[in-house]
Design an enzyme around this catalytic site. Structure first.
Site, mmCIF file in Angstrom:
data_model
loop_
_atom_site.group_PDB
_atom_site.id
_atom_site.type_symbol
_atom_site.label_atom_id
_atom_site.label_comp_id
_atom_site.label_asym_id
_atom_site.label_seq_id
_atom_site.Cartn_x
_atom_site.Cartn_y
_atom_site.Cartn_z
ATOM 1 N N ASP B 59 3.385 7.687 -15.924
ATOM 2 C CA ASP B 59 3.544 6.230 -15.882
ATOM 3 C C ASP B 59 3.011 5.688 -14.559
ATOM 4 O OD1 ASP B 59 4.904 6.077 -18.388
ATOM 5 O OD2 ASP B 59 6.710 6.849 -17.411
ATOM 6 N N ASP B 76 -10.692 -1.648 2.310
ATOM 7 C CA ASP B 76 -11.470 -2.338 3.339
ATOM 8 C C ASP B 76 -11.596 -1.580 4.651
ATOM 9 O OD1 ASP B 76 -8.844 -2.394 4.017
ATOM 10 O OD2 ASP B 76 -8.751 -4.530 4.475
ATOM 11 N N GLY B 77 -11.463 -0.265 4.632
ATOM 12 C CA GLY B 77 -11.532 0.477 5.882
ATOM 13 C C GLY B 77 -10.223 0.374 6.645
ATOM 14 N N GLY B 79 -7.081 -0.707 8.751
ATOM 15 C CA GLY B 79 -6.402 -1.981 8.996
ATOM 16 C C GLY B 79 -6.356 -2.887 7.787
ATOM 17 N N HIS B 84 -2.490 -0.918 -2.603
ATOM 18 C CA HIS B 84 -2.172 -1.876 -3.660
ATOM 19 C C HIS B 84 -1.636 -1.129 -4.875
ATOM 20 C CE1 HIS B 84 -6.769 -1.627 -4.598
ATOM 21 N NE2 HIS B 84 -6.144 -0.743 -5.339
ATOM 22 N N ASN B 93 -2.202 0.362 -15.093
ATOM 23 C CA ASN B 93 -0.942 -0.323 -14.769
ATOM 24 C C ASN B 93 0.112 0.687 -14.338
ATOM 25 O OD1 ASN B 93 -2.147 -2.477 -16.960
ATOM 26 N ND2 ASN B 93 -0.986 -3.392 -15.296
ATOM 27 N N ASP B 99 -4.861 3.327 0.837
ATOM 28 C CA ASP B 99 -6.142 3.342 1.536
ATOM 29 C C ASP B 99 -6.162 4.506 2.522
ATOM 30 O OD1 ASP B 99 -8.438 2.904 2.943
ATOM 31 O OD2 ASP B 99 -8.039 0.782 3.368
ATOM 32 N N HIS B 119 7.233 -0.118 -0.954
ATOM 33 C CA HIS B 119 6.749 -1.465 -1.319
ATOM 34 C C HIS B 119 5.860 -1.391 -2.567
ATOM 35 C CE1 HIS B 119 5.021 -5.552 -0.433
ATOM 36 N NE2 HIS B 119 4.002 -5.028 -1.089
ATOM 37 N N GLU B 120 4.874 -0.489 -2.536
ATOM 38 C CA GLU B 120 3.927 -0.415 -3.665
ATOM 39 C C GLU B 120 4.628 -0.018 -4.957
ATOM 40 O OE1 GLU B 120 1.114 -1.692 -3.319
ATOM 41 O OE2 GLU B 120 1.219 -1.819 -1.143
ATOM 42 N N HIS B 123 5.991 -2.804 -6.776
ATOM 43 C CA HIS B 123 5.009 -3.423 -7.676
ATOM 44 C C HIS B 123 4.924 -2.619 -8.980
ATOM 45 C CE1 HIS B 123 3.634 -6.362 -4.851
ATOM 46 N NE2 HIS B 123 3.028 -5.510 -4.036
ATOM 47 N N HIS B 129 5.212 -10.024 -4.876
ATOM 48 C CA HIS B 129 5.559 -10.254 -3.472
ATOM 49 C C HIS B 129 6.697 -11.261 -3.336
ATOM 50 C CE1 HIS B 129 1.522 -8.657 -1.845
ATOM 51 N NE2 HIS B 129 2.456 -7.735 -1.865
#
Lengths: 82, 378
Positions: B59, B76-77, B79, B84, B93, B99, B119-120, B123, B129
Protein backbone atom coordinates in the site's frame (compact mmCIF):
# COMPACT_ATOMS: atom_id res chain seq x y z
CA UNK A 1 26.81 44.79 -16.38
CA UNK A 2 27.04 43.64 -12.75
CA UNK A 3 23.83 44.26 -10.89
CA UNK A 4 23.68 46.32 -7.76
CA UNK A 5 23.54 44.03 -4.70
CA UNK A 6 20.10 45.07 -3.56
CA UNK A 7 18.62 44.73 -7.02
CA UNK A 8 20.12 41.29 -7.51
CA UNK A 9 18.79 40.24 -4.13
CA UNK A 10 15.32 41.46 -5.02
CA UNK A 11 15.40 39.54 -8.31
CA UNK A 12 16.40 36.35 -6.51
CA UNK A 13 13.56 36.87 -4.06
CA UNK A 14 11.10 37.42 -6.88
CA UNK A 15 12.22 34.22 -8.59
CA UNK A 16 11.82 32.32 -5.35
CA UNK A 17 8.39 33.88 -4.80
CA UNK A 18 7.28 32.95 -8.29
CA UNK A 19 8.45 29.35 -7.94
CA UNK A 20 6.99 29.07 -4.47
CA UNK A 21 3.57 30.39 -5.50
CA UNK A 22 3.57 28.23 -8.63
CA UNK A 23 4.63 25.07 -6.84
CA UNK A 24 2.64 25.31 -3.63
CA UNK A 25 -0.19 27.79 -4.17
CA UNK A 26 -1.30 27.06 -7.71
CA UNK A 27 -0.15 30.32 -9.31
CA UNK A 28 -0.54 29.92 -13.07
CA UNK A 29 2.78 29.35 -14.85
CA UNK A 30 1.98 32.15 -17.31
CA UNK A 31 1.53 34.72 -14.54
CA UNK A 32 5.18 35.79 -14.74
CA UNK A 33 4.32 39.34 -15.63
CA UNK A 34 2.19 39.63 -12.51
CA UNK A 35 4.94 38.35 -10.28
CA UNK A 36 7.41 40.84 -11.72
CA UNK A 37 4.90 43.51 -10.75
CA UNK A 38 4.48 42.30 -7.21
CA UNK A 39 1.99 45.02 -6.36
CA UNK A 40 -0.49 43.51 -8.78
CA UNK A 41 -3.65 42.21 -7.15
CA UNK A 42 -3.51 38.47 -8.09
CA UNK A 43 0.00 38.13 -6.71
CA UNK A 44 -0.79 40.08 -3.56
CA UNK A 45 -3.76 37.78 -3.02
CA UNK A 46 -1.55 34.72 -3.53
CA UNK A 47 1.06 36.08 -1.10
CA UNK A 48 -1.69 36.70 1.44
CA UNK A 49 -3.02 33.18 0.90
CA UNK A 50 0.45 31.80 1.51
CA UNK A 51 0.95 33.99 4.58
CA UNK A 52 -2.40 32.93 6.01
CA UNK A 53 -1.64 29.26 5.41
CA UNK A 54 1.82 29.51 6.95
CA UNK A 55 0.50 31.38 9.98
CA UNK A 56 2.27 34.63 9.06
CA UNK A 57 0.99 38.19 9.18
CA UNK A 58 -1.05 38.75 6.03
CA UNK A 59 0.77 41.79 4.70
CA UNK A 60 0.56 40.75 1.07
CA UNK A 61 4.18 41.85 0.80
CA UNK A 62 7.36 39.87 0.41
CA UNK A 63 8.70 40.84 3.83
CA UNK A 64 11.67 39.30 5.61
CA UNK A 65 9.53 37.01 7.79
CA UNK A 66 7.79 35.57 4.75
CA UNK A 67 11.08 35.13 2.91
CA UNK A 68 12.58 33.36 5.91
CA UNK A 69 9.80 30.75 5.94
CA UNK A 70 9.99 30.34 2.15
CA UNK A 71 13.70 29.56 2.36
CA UNK A 72 13.22 26.81 4.95
CA UNK A 73 13.25 23.17 3.82
CA UNK A 74 9.77 21.79 3.39
CA UNK A 75 7.55 19.03 2.07
CA UNK A 76 7.03 19.08 -1.69
CA UNK A 77 3.28 18.48 -1.54
CA UNK A 78 1.45 21.70 -2.57
CA UNK A 79 -0.27 23.58 0.25
CA UNK A 80 -3.46 23.89 -1.78
CA UNK A 81 -5.41 21.12 -3.48
CA UNK A 82 -5.18 20.64 -7.21
CA UNK B 1 -5.74 20.08 10.01
CA UNK B 2 -6.77 19.41 6.44
CA UNK B 3 -7.47 16.33 4.41
CA UNK B 4 -6.87 15.95 0.69
CA UNK B 5 -9.62 17.14 -1.66
CA UNK B 6 -12.28 14.43 -1.75
CA UNK B 7 -10.99 13.08 1.59
CA UNK B 8 -9.33 9.92 0.25
CA UNK B 9 -8.53 7.36 2.95
CA UNK B 10 -7.75 3.66 3.22
CA UNK B 11 -10.80 1.42 3.42
CA UNK B 12 -8.98 -1.09 5.63
CA UNK B 13 -6.95 -0.86 8.82
CA UNK B 14 -4.24 -3.42 8.08
CA UNK B 15 -1.86 -1.71 5.68
CA UNK B 16 1.36 -2.95 4.14
CA UNK B 17 4.54 -1.01 3.48
CA UNK B 18 7.71 -1.77 1.63
CA UNK B 19 11.07 -0.02 1.77
CA UNK B 20 12.03 -0.19 -1.88
CA UNK B 21 15.60 1.15 -1.57
CA UNK B 22 17.94 2.83 0.86
CA UNK B 23 19.84 6.10 1.17
CA UNK B 24 23.64 5.76 1.39
CA UNK B 25 23.56 8.32 4.22
CA UNK B 26 22.33 5.83 6.81
CA UNK B 27 22.61 2.15 7.64
CA UNK B 28 19.74 -0.06 6.53
CA UNK B 29 18.88 -0.67 10.17
CA UNK B 30 18.64 3.08 10.81
CA UNK B 31 16.31 3.56 7.81
CA UNK B 32 14.18 0.58 8.87
CA UNK B 33 13.98 1.97 12.40
CA UNK B 34 13.10 5.51 11.26
CA UNK B 35 10.32 4.33 8.94
CA UNK B 36 9.01 1.86 11.53
CA UNK B 37 8.99 4.53 14.23
CA UNK B 38 7.29 7.01 11.88
CA UNK B 39 4.51 4.52 11.15
CA UNK B 40 4.03 3.83 14.81
CA UNK B 41 3.43 7.54 15.43
CA UNK B 42 0.17 7.11 13.50
CA UNK B 43 -0.48 3.55 14.65
CA UNK B 44 -0.58 4.67 18.28
CA UNK B 45 -3.56 6.98 17.80
CA UNK B 46 -5.63 5.02 15.26
CA UNK B 47 -6.82 1.45 14.64
CA UNK B 48 -4.31 1.25 11.77
CA UNK B 49 -1.60 -1.42 11.76
CA UNK B 50 1.35 -1.69 9.39
CA UNK B 51 3.00 -4.87 8.17
CA UNK B 52 6.23 -4.80 6.25
CA UNK B 53 6.56 -6.74 3.02
CA UNK B 54 9.73 -7.26 1.04
CA UNK B 55 8.41 -7.99 -2.44
CA UNK B 56 5.59 -6.84 -4.66
CA UNK B 57 3.26 -3.90 -4.37
CA UNK B 58 2.61 -2.59 -0.88
CA UNK B 59 0.00 0.00 0.00
CA UNK B 60 2.80 2.36 0.97
CA UNK B 61 6.00 2.11 -1.09
CA UNK B 62 8.87 4.04 0.49
CA UNK B 63 11.77 5.04 -1.75
CA UNK B 64 14.75 7.38 -2.05
CA UNK B 65 15.39 9.17 -5.35
CA UNK B 66 17.04 12.22 -6.87
CA UNK B 67 15.79 14.63 -9.54
CA UNK B 68 13.19 13.23 -11.92
CA UNK B 69 12.18 9.85 -10.56
CA UNK B 70 9.23 8.69 -12.59
CA UNK B 71 6.30 10.63 -11.21
CA UNK B 72 6.76 13.88 -13.19
CA UNK B 73 7.40 15.79 -9.97
CA UNK B 74 11.21 15.92 -9.88
CA UNK B 75 13.20 16.60 -6.76
CA UNK B 76 15.25 19.78 -6.66
CA UNK B 77 18.70 18.86 -5.36
CA UNK B 78 19.88 19.71 -1.85
CA UNK B 79 17.56 21.84 0.29
CA UNK B 80 14.02 23.18 -0.10
CA UNK B 81 11.96 20.12 -1.10
CA UNK B 82 12.86 17.21 1.16
CA UNK B 83 10.21 14.66 0.20
CA UNK B 84 6.69 14.21 -1.06
CA UNK B 85 3.96 11.63 -0.73
CA UNK B 86 0.65 10.71 -2.27
CA UNK B 87 -2.82 10.40 -0.78
CA UNK B 88 -4.31 6.92 -0.15
CA UNK B 89 -5.21 4.86 -3.18
CA UNK B 90 -3.85 2.27 -5.62
CA UNK B 91 -0.58 2.42 -7.56
CA UNK B 92 1.49 5.52 -6.91
CA UNK B 93 -1.04 6.67 -4.33
CA UNK B 94 0.02 6.11 -0.76
CA UNK B 95 3.69 6.13 -1.74
CA UNK B 96 6.34 8.28 -0.05
CA UNK B 97 9.44 9.55 -1.89
CA UNK B 98 12.50 11.03 -0.17
CA UNK B 99 14.97 13.33 -1.94
CA UNK B 100 18.33 11.57 -1.70
CA UNK B 101 20.15 14.83 -2.41
CA UNK B 102 19.39 15.66 1.23
CA UNK B 103 21.74 14.55 3.98
CA UNK B 104 19.54 12.12 5.90
CA UNK B 105 20.46 11.63 9.54
CA UNK B 106 19.20 9.91 12.66
CA UNK B 107 19.81 13.08 14.69
CA UNK B 108 19.37 16.75 13.84
CA UNK B 109 22.79 17.39 12.26
CA UNK B 110 21.22 16.89 8.83
CA UNK B 111 17.63 16.25 7.85
CA UNK B 112 16.08 13.91 10.36
CA UNK B 113 14.60 10.99 8.46
CA UNK B 114 12.13 9.95 11.16
CA UNK B 115 10.58 13.41 11.36
CA UNK B 116 10.20 13.82 7.60
CA UNK B 117 8.94 10.24 7.24
CA UNK B 118 6.31 10.76 9.94
CA UNK B 119 5.08 13.84 8.02
CA UNK B 120 5.07 12.10 4.62
CA UNK B 121 3.34 9.04 5.97
CA UNK B 122 0.67 11.38 7.29
CA UNK B 123 0.04 12.23 3.62
CA UNK B 124 0.09 8.52 2.75
CA UNK B 125 -2.75 8.06 5.24
CA UNK B 126 -4.82 10.96 3.93
CA UNK B 127 -3.72 14.05 5.82
CA UNK B 128 -3.03 17.19 3.85
CA UNK B 129 -0.90 20.08 5.09
CA UNK B 130 -2.02 21.71 8.30
CA UNK B 131 -1.89 25.46 8.84
CA UNK B 132 -1.03 24.88 12.50
CA UNK B 133 2.71 25.59 12.94
CA UNK B 134 2.81 23.17 15.90
CA UNK B 135 1.50 20.29 13.81
CA UNK B 136 3.67 17.58 12.28
CA UNK B 137 1.65 18.15 9.10
CA UNK B 138 2.75 21.79 8.85
CA UNK B 139 4.62 21.92 5.52
CA UNK B 140 7.85 23.51 6.77
CA UNK B 141 10.53 21.27 8.30
CA UNK B 142 11.17 22.04 11.93
CA UNK B 143 13.26 19.68 13.98
CA UNK B 144 12.53 18.93 17.58
CA UNK B 145 15.39 18.72 20.08
CA UNK B 146 13.52 16.04 21.97
CA UNK B 147 13.20 13.46 19.22
CA UNK B 148 13.05 10.47 21.56
CA UNK B 149 9.85 11.75 23.15
CA UNK B 150 8.22 12.97 19.96
CA UNK B 151 4.45 13.19 20.14
CA UNK B 152 1.88 14.26 17.62
CA UNK B 153 0.17 17.58 18.19
CA UNK B 154 -3.51 17.46 19.06
CA UNK B 155 -4.17 18.93 15.59
CA UNK B 156 -2.52 15.89 13.95
CA UNK B 157 -4.39 13.51 16.24
CA UNK B 158 -7.69 15.22 15.49
CA UNK B 159 -6.92 15.03 11.78
CA UNK B 160 -6.01 11.37 11.55
CA UNK B 161 -8.83 10.34 13.91
CA UNK B 162 -11.31 12.27 11.76
CA UNK B 163 -10.38 9.74 9.05
CA UNK B 164 -9.92 6.50 10.98
CA UNK B 165 -11.27 6.94 14.50
CA UNK B 166 -9.20 6.31 17.57
CA UNK B 167 -9.06 2.64 18.41
CA UNK B 168 -12.05 0.56 17.46
CA UNK B 169 -11.54 -2.13 14.87
CA UNK B 170 -14.40 -4.20 13.54
CA UNK B 171 -13.90 -7.98 13.38
CA UNK B 172 -13.38 -7.85 9.61
CA UNK B 173 -10.76 -5.08 10.05
CA UNK B 174 -12.77 -2.56 8.05
CA UNK B 175 -12.52 1.01 9.27
CA UNK B 176 -14.83 1.85 12.13
CA UNK B 177 -16.61 5.22 12.01
CA UNK B 178 -14.57 7.94 13.70
CA UNK B 179 -15.50 8.69 17.28
CA UNK B 180 -16.96 12.06 18.11
CA UNK B 181 -13.96 13.34 19.99
CA UNK B 182 -10.41 12.04 20.34
CA UNK B 183 -9.72 11.03 23.93
CA UNK B 184 -6.47 12.21 25.49
CA UNK B 185 -4.46 9.11 26.39
CA UNK B 186 -3.90 9.26 30.11
CA UNK B 187 -0.61 8.32 31.73
CA UNK B 188 -1.13 5.10 33.72
CA UNK B 189 -0.48 5.21 37.44
CA UNK B 190 1.14 2.22 39.09
CA UNK B 191 -1.09 2.11 42.17
CA UNK B 192 -4.36 2.43 40.29
CA UNK B 193 -6.44 -0.51 41.64
CA UNK B 194 -7.88 -1.01 38.15
CA UNK B 195 -4.45 -1.15 36.49
CA UNK B 196 -4.08 -3.79 33.79
CA UNK B 197 -0.95 -4.70 31.83
CA UNK B 198 -0.35 -5.32 28.15
CA UNK B 199 2.62 -7.63 28.77
CA UNK B 200 5.15 -8.57 31.44
CA UNK B 201 8.62 -10.00 30.96
CA UNK B 202 11.97 -10.36 32.63
CA UNK B 203 15.04 -8.62 31.24
CA UNK B 204 18.45 -9.47 32.68
CA UNK B 205 17.06 -10.14 36.14
CA UNK B 206 14.65 -7.22 36.18
CA UNK B 207 10.91 -7.25 35.47
CA UNK B 208 9.30 -5.06 32.81
CA UNK B 209 5.58 -4.28 33.00
CA UNK B 210 4.25 -2.83 29.73
CA UNK B 211 1.24 -0.53 29.53
CA UNK B 212 0.28 1.56 26.47
CA UNK B 213 3.37 3.55 25.42
CA UNK B 214 5.07 3.11 28.80
CA UNK B 215 6.71 0.46 30.93
CA UNK B 216 7.70 0.05 34.55
CA UNK B 217 11.11 -1.44 35.24
CA UNK B 218 11.38 -3.24 38.56
CA UNK B 219 14.50 -4.69 40.07
CA UNK B 220 14.23 -6.99 43.05
CA UNK B 221 16.85 -4.76 44.68
CA UNK B 222 14.79 -1.57 44.42
CA UNK B 223 11.56 -0.70 46.20
CA UNK B 224 10.22 1.79 43.64
CA UNK B 225 9.97 0.80 39.98
CA UNK B 226 11.20 3.17 37.27
CA UNK B 227 8.67 4.45 34.74
CA UNK B 228 9.70 5.06 31.13
CA UNK B 229 8.47 5.58 27.60
CA UNK B 230 9.03 2.46 25.49
CA UNK B 231 10.31 4.68 22.67
CA UNK B 232 12.96 6.22 24.91
CA UNK B 233 14.65 2.80 25.16
CA UNK B 234 13.63 1.18 21.86
CA UNK B 235 12.42 3.70 19.26
CA UNK B 236 11.30 1.05 16.76
CA UNK B 237 9.04 -0.84 19.15
CA UNK B 238 5.29 -0.28 18.96
CA UNK B 239 3.20 0.86 21.89
CA UNK B 240 0.33 -1.17 23.35
CA UNK B 241 2.18 -4.43 22.77
CA UNK B 242 0.45 -7.79 23.11
CA UNK B 243 3.08 -10.03 24.69
CA UNK B 244 6.74 -10.22 25.68
CA UNK B 245 9.12 -12.89 26.95
CA UNK B 246 12.80 -13.32 27.58
CA UNK B 247 14.93 -16.18 26.31
CA UNK B 248 17.67 -15.83 28.91
CA UNK B 249 20.03 -18.20 27.10
CA UNK B 250 20.01 -15.86 24.11
CA UNK B 251 19.95 -12.68 26.23
CA UNK B 252 17.02 -11.62 24.07
CA UNK B 253 13.53 -10.33 24.78
CA UNK B 254 10.90 -10.89 22.11
CA UNK B 255 8.07 -8.36 21.81
CA UNK B 256 4.79 -9.15 20.05
CA UNK B 257 2.14 -6.94 18.53
CA UNK B 258 -0.43 -8.15 16.02
CA UNK B 259 1.13 -10.65 13.67
CA UNK B 260 4.66 -9.28 14.08
CA UNK B 261 7.42 -9.62 16.64
CA UNK B 262 10.60 -7.75 17.46
CA UNK B 263 13.79 -8.74 19.29
CA UNK B 264 15.77 -6.61 21.72
CA UNK B 265 19.00 -7.26 23.58
CA UNK B 266 19.36 -4.76 26.39
CA UNK B 267 19.08 -1.35 24.75
CA UNK B 268 19.76 -2.75 21.29
CA UNK B 269 17.02 -3.44 18.80
CA UNK B 270 18.02 -6.49 16.78
CA UNK B 271 18.22 -6.15 13.00
CA UNK B 272 16.03 -8.25 10.72
CA UNK B 273 12.89 -7.55 12.75
CA UNK B 274 9.95 -7.25 12.87
CA UNK B 275 9.24 -10.78 11.68
CA UNK B 276 5.94 -12.45 11.09
CA UNK B 277 4.58 -14.65 13.90
CA UNK B 278 3.84 -17.24 11.22
CA UNK B 279 7.59 -17.89 10.93
CA UNK B 280 7.26 -19.47 14.41
CA UNK B 281 4.72 -21.98 13.15
CA UNK B 282 1.41 -20.41 14.07
CA UNK B 283 -1.55 -21.09 11.78
CA UNK B 284 -3.06 -18.20 9.83
CA UNK B 285 -6.06 -18.19 12.17
CA UNK B 286 -3.87 -16.71 14.92
CA UNK B 287 -3.94 -12.94 14.57
CA UNK B 288 -2.17 -11.98 17.79
CA UNK B 289 -0.56 -13.45 20.89
CA UNK B 290 -2.19 -12.58 24.22
CA UNK B 291 0.71 -13.55 26.50
CA UNK B 292 3.95 -15.51 26.43
CA UNK B 293 6.50 -16.93 28.85
CA UNK B 294 9.72 -18.82 28.29
CA UNK B 295 10.84 -21.35 30.86
CA UNK B 296 14.60 -21.15 31.40
CA UNK B 297 14.78 -24.66 32.86
CA UNK B 298 12.59 -26.45 30.35
CA UNK B 299 13.75 -24.34 27.40
CA UNK B 300 10.15 -24.14 26.26
CA UNK B 301 8.14 -21.06 25.39
CA UNK B 302 4.41 -20.95 26.04
CA UNK B 303 2.23 -18.77 23.82
CA UNK B 304 -1.27 -18.01 25.09
CA UNK B 305 -3.97 -17.20 22.51
CA UNK B 306 -7.57 -16.97 23.73
CA UNK B 307 -8.38 -20.12 25.72
CA UNK B 308 -5.57 -22.15 24.09
CA UNK B 309 -1.80 -22.24 24.25
CA UNK B 310 1.04 -23.37 22.02
CA UNK B 311 4.46 -24.60 23.18
CA UNK B 312 7.64 -23.77 21.30
CA UNK B 313 10.82 -25.83 21.71
CA UNK B 314 13.69 -23.35 22.05
CA UNK B 315 16.32 -26.05 21.41
CA UNK B 316 14.73 -27.32 18.21
CA UNK B 317 13.39 -23.88 17.30
CA UNK B 318 10.04 -25.32 16.32
CA UNK B 319 6.49 -25.50 17.58
CA UNK B 320 5.82 -28.73 19.47
CA UNK B 321 3.33 -31.20 18.01
CA UNK B 322 0.07 -31.77 19.84
CA UNK B 323 -0.63 -28.09 20.31
CA UNK B 324 -2.67 -25.97 20.76
CA UNK B 325 -4.09 -27.29 23.99
CA UNK B 326 -6.74 -25.84 26.29
CA UNK B 327 -5.28 -23.51 28.92
CA UNK B 328 -7.85 -24.60 31.50
CA UNK B 329 -6.84 -28.28 31.12
CA UNK B 330 -3.12 -27.81 31.77
CA UNK B 331 -3.37 -24.76 34.03
CA UNK B 332 -6.39 -25.60 36.21
CA UNK B 333 -7.91 -22.46 37.70
CA UNK B 334 -6.80 -20.24 34.80
CA UNK B 335 -10.05 -20.05 32.93
CA UNK B 336 -10.20 -16.77 31.11
CA UNK B 337 -7.99 -15.18 28.49
CA UNK B 338 -4.74 -13.86 29.98
CA UNK B 339 -3.25 -10.40 29.37
CA UNK B 340 0.28 -11.29 30.43
CA UNK B 341 2.25 -14.00 32.15
CA UNK B 342 5.41 -13.78 34.23
CA UNK B 343 7.58 -16.40 35.93
CA UNK B 344 9.24 -15.85 39.30
CA UNK B 345 10.30 -18.08 42.21
CA UNK B 346 9.13 -21.16 40.31
CA UNK B 347 5.58 -19.85 39.93
CA UNK B 348 3.71 -18.62 36.89
CA UNK B 349 1.83 -15.34 37.44
CA UNK B 350 -1.13 -14.96 35.09
CA UNK B 351 -2.46 -11.40 34.68
CA UNK B 352 -6.14 -11.04 33.87
CA UNK B 353 -7.51 -7.48 34.11
CA UNK B 354 -6.64 -6.06 37.50
CA UNK B 355 -6.22 -9.56 38.94
CA UNK B 356 -3.21 -11.84 39.11
CA UNK B 357 -3.21 -15.59 39.66
CA UNK B 358 -0.16 -17.26 41.18
CA UNK B 359 0.07 -20.75 39.66
CA UNK B 360 2.30 -23.55 40.95
CA UNK B 361 3.29 -25.62 37.90
CA UNK B 362 4.37 -28.58 40.05
CA UNK B 363 1.19 -28.77 42.13
CA UNK B 364 -0.78 -27.73 39.02
CA UNK B 365 -3.02 -25.34 40.93
CA UNK B 366 -3.60 -21.67 41.62
CA UNK B 367 -2.04 -20.86 44.98
CA UNK B 368 -2.81 -17.14 45.40
CA UNK B 369 -5.01 -14.37 44.03
CA UNK B 370 -3.29 -10.99 43.91
CA UNK B 371 -3.86 -7.51 42.53
CA UNK B 372 -2.12 -7.04 39.18
CA UNK B 373 0.15 -4.33 40.61
CA UNK B 374 1.23 -6.37 43.66
CA UNK B 375 4.84 -6.17 42.43
CA UNK B 376 4.87 -2.40 42.95
CA UNK B 377 4.42 -2.46 46.75
CA UNK B 378 1.44 -0.13 46.52
Amino acid sequence: YPLHGATRGEDTSMDLLQQYLENYYGLAKDATQFVKRKDSSPVVKKIQEMQRFLGLEMTGKLDSGTMEVMRKPRCGVPDIGH
Amino acid sequence: FNTFPGTPKWGKTQLTYRIVNYTPDLSREAVDAAIGKALRVWEEVTPLTFSRIYDGEADIMVSFAVGEHGDFIPFDGPGTVLAHAYAPGPGLNGDAHFDDDEQWTEDTTGTNLFLVAAHELGHSLGLFHSANPEALMYPVYKFSQNMAQFRLSQDDVNGIQSLYGSATVSPDHSVAPPESGPPESATPTMCDPALTFDAVTTLRGEALFFKDRYFWRKSLRTHEPGFYLISSFWPSLPSSIDAAYEVAGKDTVFIFKGNQFWAIRGHEEQSGYPKSIYTLGFPATVRKIDAAISSKEKKKTYFFVGDKYWRFDEKRQSMEPGFPRKVAEDFPGVHSQVDAVYEAFGFFYFFNGSLQLEFDPNAKKVTHFLKSNSWFNC
